[in-house]
Enzyme design. Sequence first.
Site, PDB file in Angstrom:
ATOM      1  N   HIS A   2     -98.051 -75.434  30.252  1.00  0.00           N
ATOM      2  CA  HIS A   2     -99.029 -75.876  29.238  1.00  0.00           C
ATOM      3  C   HIS A   2    -100.289 -76.427  29.926  1.00  0.00           C
ATOM      4  CE1 HIS A   2     -99.851 -78.178  25.306  1.00  0.00           C
ATOM      5  NE2 HIS A   2    -100.720 -78.679  26.159  1.00  0.00           N
ATOM      6  N   GLU A   3    -100.066 -77.315  30.921  1.00  0.00           N
ATOM      7  CA  GLU A   3    -101.215 -77.928  31.621  1.00  0.00           C
ATOM      8  C   GLU A   3    -101.968 -76.901  32.456  1.00  0.00           C
ATOM      9  OE1 GLU A   3    -102.193 -80.812  30.802  1.00  0.00           O
ATOM     10  OE2 GLU A   3    -100.396 -81.175  29.623  1.00  0.00           O
ATOM     11  N   HIS A  63    -104.381 -74.976  30.361  1.00  0.00           N
ATOM     12  CA  HIS A  63    -105.641 -75.730  30.179  1.00  0.00           C
ATOM     13  C   HIS A  63    -106.517 -75.585  31.428  1.00  0.00           C
ATOM     14  CE1 HIS A  63    -104.674 -77.744  26.469  1.00  0.00           C
ATOM     15  NE2 HIS A  63    -103.678 -78.462  26.960  1.00  0.00           N
ATOM     16  N   ASP A  97    -104.597 -82.190  22.093  1.00  0.00           N
ATOM     17  CA  ASP A  97    -105.327 -80.920  22.041  1.00  0.00           C
ATOM     18  C   ASP A  97    -105.949 -80.689  20.665  1.00  0.00           C
ATOM     19  OD1 ASP A  97    -104.595 -80.445  24.655  1.00  0.00           O
ATOM     20  OD2 ASP A  97    -102.740 -79.441  24.073  1.00  0.00           O
TER      21      ASP A  97
HETATM   22 ZN   LIG Z   1    -102.452 -79.742  25.974  1.00  0.00          ZN
END
Ligand SMILES: [Zn+2]
Length: 408
Positions: free
Chosen positions: A67-68, A71, A163
């Site tokens: 997930h990170e 980003h 987010d």
């Molecule tokens: Zn996030």
Amino acid sequence: MRSSFRLGRIGGVVVGLNVSVLVIVVILVAGLSLGQFPQTFPGYPTVAYVLAGVGAAVLFMASLLAHELAHALVAQRNGIEVPRITLWLLGGVAELRNEPRTPGADLRIAVVGPVTSFVCAVVFGALALVTGAVPLVAGMFGYLAAVNVLLAVFNLIPAAPLDGGRVLRAALWSRWGDRVRAAVTAARAGRVFGYVLIALGFLQVVSGLGFQGLWLVLIGLFLVNAASAEEQQAQLGATLHGVLVGEVMSARPVTASPDETVAGLIDRLVMSRRLSTYPLVAADGRFLGLVTLNRLRQVRPEARETTRLADIACPPDQVPKAVPDEPLLGLLPRMNGAADGRAVVLGPSGQLLGLLTPSDISRAIQTAGLHHHDPYPHPRGADLAVPPQRLPEPEPKPGERAQRRTEV
Ligand SMILES: [Zn+2]
């Protein structure tokens, strides 16, 4: 967030673990292998439950990292440097050097995280179906699918710094054309949501669900803190927008020679000039280091006669450097990471032109509204109703007024 352990580097981004991540790993492994798995899938040996618990915790951390990383990679693709990703107690943090320049970039960087978590959920769901013959393994993958859906949905709540708060900011930014107002609104939504979580957590604690309630309170406290910091940051950005380093630096600072002793400097300047920072320069004007009062104080009195300033100075490569026509907002993050919190302003041939100290910055904030050019041409709206020039002037600390007079 400080990294305690460095795992490695992916796509130029340093991936680290904060020590607090161990708490969540222990809670996950213990909760799953001693509680949830044996209750739901009875009949396996203890070691199988422990392995499934450890596997679930490790794969959960891996999906959080995915997930990170999503980003980080999209941020890099939009021209933003990402020095580090850190996993910690409450999740992950991807550190972005700058803010996105357009609402579109803001939206893409934010939304790709939850999308990645949904993709992880689908993958783990498929693995659960494939391994259906072994209920414990299928259960572990099913659990991972569920927590990834939860991760995606929770992070899409429109409250900064989640987010969803970034998505809200991008939408309002694109609609209003005013990034600051959008960021302040998203941050305020974050603070309200944080207080709601704290209240829900207390209700759970009161009604006997102690641990889960405490967890919600913890997340709520973090959100309130982070959202407040973001709101301040956004307003600071509006205040200092368009201000250049050369406009706020202390020009022609009082300097010292690297060969002068600590005792010499104290006698010659420190007691009379009340400055907090002395740049060291060579005979040809080249910058050679920075001596602060803190560094002077650390020299024992009996060693002052024999210690040269060059021995205690912050070396030039560790001092952030700027040029006069550079925006102040770009320099601030570099100053925050620096050892002494100060920056030097250099000319084309490396000669010292000026100095930037924390008191220069706070003075810049106080006086930003007085600049003849309006740094922020858009209507600010009700969210920014307190113009900086109307903020109360803080009492000057003893010596600060003298310092201002002599530094400029
Ligand atoms: Zn996030």
